[in-house]
Design an enzyme around this catalytic site. Structure first.
Site, PDB file in Angstrom:
ATOM      1  CE1 TYR A  88      38.433  44.019  44.557  1.00  0.00           C
ATOM      2  CE2 TYR A  88      40.440  42.866  45.158  1.00  0.00           C
ATOM      3  CZ  TYR A  88      39.793  43.819  44.402  1.00  0.00           C
ATOM      4  OH  TYR A  88      40.500  44.557  43.489  1.00  0.00           O
ATOM      5  CE  LYS A 106      45.898  38.732  47.766  1.00  0.00           C
ATOM      6  NZ  LYS A 106      46.122  40.137  47.985  1.00  0.00           N
ATOM      7  CG  ASP A 166      39.390  34.509  44.566  1.00  0.00           C
ATOM      8  OD1 ASP A 166      40.604  34.235  44.697  1.00  0.00           O
ATOM      9  OD2 ASP A 166      38.972  35.657  44.327  1.00  0.00           O
TER      10      ASP A 166
HETATM   11  N1  PLP Z   1      40.806  37.468  44.823  1.00  0.00           N
HETATM   12  C1  PLP Z   1      41.080  37.643  46.117  1.00  0.00           C
HETATM   13  C2  PLP Z   1      40.484  36.718  47.124  1.00  0.00           C
HETATM   14  C3  PLP Z   1      41.910  38.684  46.538  1.00  0.00           C
HETATM   15  O1  PLP Z   1      42.152  38.868  47.832  1.00  0.00           O
HETATM   16  C4  PLP Z   1      42.454  39.541  45.563  1.00  0.00           C
HETATM   17  C5  PLP Z   1      43.326  40.655  45.951  1.00  0.00           C
HETATM   18  O2  PLP Z   1      43.486  40.992  47.082  1.00  0.00           O
HETATM   19  C6  PLP Z   1      42.154  39.304  44.219  1.00  0.00           C
HETATM   20  C7  PLP Z   1      41.333  38.268  43.883  1.00  0.00           C
HETATM   21  C8  PLP Z   1      42.716  40.183  43.155  1.00  0.00           C
HETATM   22  O3  PLP Z   1      44.072  39.920  43.024  1.00  0.00           O
HETATM   23  P1  PLP Z   1      45.062  41.020  42.392  1.00  0.00           P
HETATM   24  O4  PLP Z   1      45.107  42.153  43.361  1.00  0.00           O
HETATM   25  O5  PLP Z   1      46.361  40.280  42.251  1.00  0.00           O
HETATM   26  O6  PLP Z   1      44.491  41.407  41.090  1.00  0.00           O
END
Ligand code: PLP
Length: 429
Positions: free
Chosen positions: A146, A269, A241
């Site tokens: 994700y 995060k 990511d």
């Molecule tokens: N990338 C990863 C690996 C994530 O776990 C998340 C959210 O859980 C995101 C991107 C998206 O981040 P946000 O919820 O701050 O938009």
């Protein structure tokens, strides 16, 4: 007698009248496990208190950011001080430089950083940059990873080997995902085949270096190195990511733990210490393409917000200067070993994975290497486990396909209470 959750129930009812599904982010609504989400009144250390006054040992930690626990006194104090100075200026501040310097210091692959407000925004912007830098439109992502809810990343993978992505949500035009290719996680030959077939149009391979949005799936030995080599060979960028893994699985993140040097890194995060922050960074020659240094446009009214920078700085400084990662490893290992032993004793087949203070527990014997295998889990059993643990005062993720997080505030007492509850729950499952 099960203690009342009446106030949560009435708030959920009220919320559903005026907010879609009663929540501001879908997984909070307990769709994966059924029942009523707990509305939270406060958090302190490793625990949250719901509106009915029930205390919960928290293994979600706001979905990862709260590595120091709720309301850490030094983060709270820093925020108190900062808010008295003003909450936003729309002008540069030294705090942004300080946080950027910390990120650059911790991540050898990152020479420059741009702050944004969420992980979604950060991944979206990093991909725009990758497309601009390579002049290519395509991206490869992994099934079950994700990366936020930007149109071109909302792609469900087809079954079998790699497929061309199809939109995962109504409202996403097929054109938006037409250049998104999908491969199974931990499957290097699948990525190689995609690059061999479409390499000239692939701008970047993007993935979670430890997959935390399908439960928890660690990279197999050689997988990340192999992706690094393949992307170099085909002139595509490697984007890690690390929104979830950054400063979570180790100081810096998974790229430090596994010794991988991506072209671009996405963060979120933990680096915001519980306030809304995202960031992307990487090689100077790439980052200098971002406006106003270069032509790739990306902006934000609240980007680099002083309160968010303050919470992130306080959190990262504590992580850098303390012995926290070793303690996190120790406590998470104790938790996972205890859960495995109880499940085994009760004859409940589970597969448990841990990387640093992230863990995932599947209700199946495993091994789980990718999303297809993760989906074989007994989700109904997970839901029963989740609710029984919740009733015992322990809050795991309300979905089989989310990672769990241990924080620095999880002491022996919390782990012991959790394991005692788990032993009973496994036996009754
Ligand atoms: N990338 C990863 C690996 C994530 O776990 C998340 C959210 O859980 C995101 C991107 C998206 O981040 P946000 O919820 O701050 O938009």
């Amino acid at each position: 007698m099960t203690p009342s959750t009446g106030l949560s129930e009435s708030l959920f009812e009220r919320a559903r009248q005026i907010m879609p599904g009663g929540v501001n982010s879908p997984v909070r609504a307990f769709g994966g496990v059924g029942g009523t989400p707990r509305f939270i009144r406060a958090g302190r250390g490793a625990r949250m208190i719901d509106v009915d006054g029930r205390e919960l040992i928290d293994y979600v930690g706001s979905w990862g950011p709260l590595i120091l626990g709720h309301a850490h006194p030094m983060v709270v104090e820093a925020l108190h001080e900062a808010i008295g100075q003003g909450s936003s200026f729309g002008c540069p501040t030294e705090l942004e430089i300080q946080l950027a310097e910390l990120l650059v210091e911790a991540l050898p692959s990152v020479q420059m950083v741009r702050m944004v407000n969420s992980g979604t925004e950060a991944v979206m912007s990093a991909l725009r940059l990758a497309r601009a830098a390579t002049g290519r439109p395509g991206i490869i992502k992994m099934d079950g990873c994700y990366h936020g809810h930007a149109d071109h990343l909302l792609v469900k993978a087809g079954s079998g080997v790699a497929t061309l992505g199809l939109p995962d949500s109504p409202g996403v035009p097929a054109a938006a995902t037409a250049e998104t290719f999908v491969a199974p996680y931990n499957d290097l030959p699948a990525v190689e085949a995609l690059l061999d077939a479409h390499g000239a149009r692939i701008a970047a391979v993007v993935l979670e270096p430890v997959a935390g949005n399908m439960g928890l799936v660690p990279p197999e030995p050689g997988y990340l190195d192999g992706l690094r080599e393949l992307t170099r060979r085909h002139g595509a960028l490697l984007i890690l990511d690390e929104v979830m893994t950054g400063f979570r699985v180790s100081w810096g993140g998974a790229q430090v733990l596994y010794g991988i040097e991506p072209d671009l890194t996405v963060l979120g995060k933990v680096i915001g210490g519980g306030l809304p922050v995202g960031a992307y960074g990487g090689r100077r020659d790439l980052m200098e393409m971002i406006a106003p240094a270069g032509p790739v446009y990306q902006a934000g009214t609240l980007s680099g917000n002083p309160l968010a920078m303050t919470a992130g700085l306080a959190t990262l400084r504590l992580l850098r200067d303390g012995d926290i990662y070793r303690q996190l490893d120790r406590q998470t290992t104790r938790l996972c070993e205890g859960l495995s032993a109880s499940a085994l004793e009760a004859g409940v087949p589970i597969s448990l994975a841990r990387v640093g203070s992230m863990f995932g527990m599947y209700f199946q014997p495993g091994p789980v290497r990718n999303y297809e295998e993760a989906r074989r889990s007994d989700t109904a059993r997970y839901a029963r486990w989740f609710h029984a643990m919740l009733a015992a005062g322990v809050y795991f993720a309300p979905s089989q396909f989310e990672a769990g997080f241990v924080g620095a505030a999880h002491g022996n007492e919390e782990i012991d209470l959790t394991l005692a509850a788990a032993q009973q729950v496994f036996t009754a499952l």
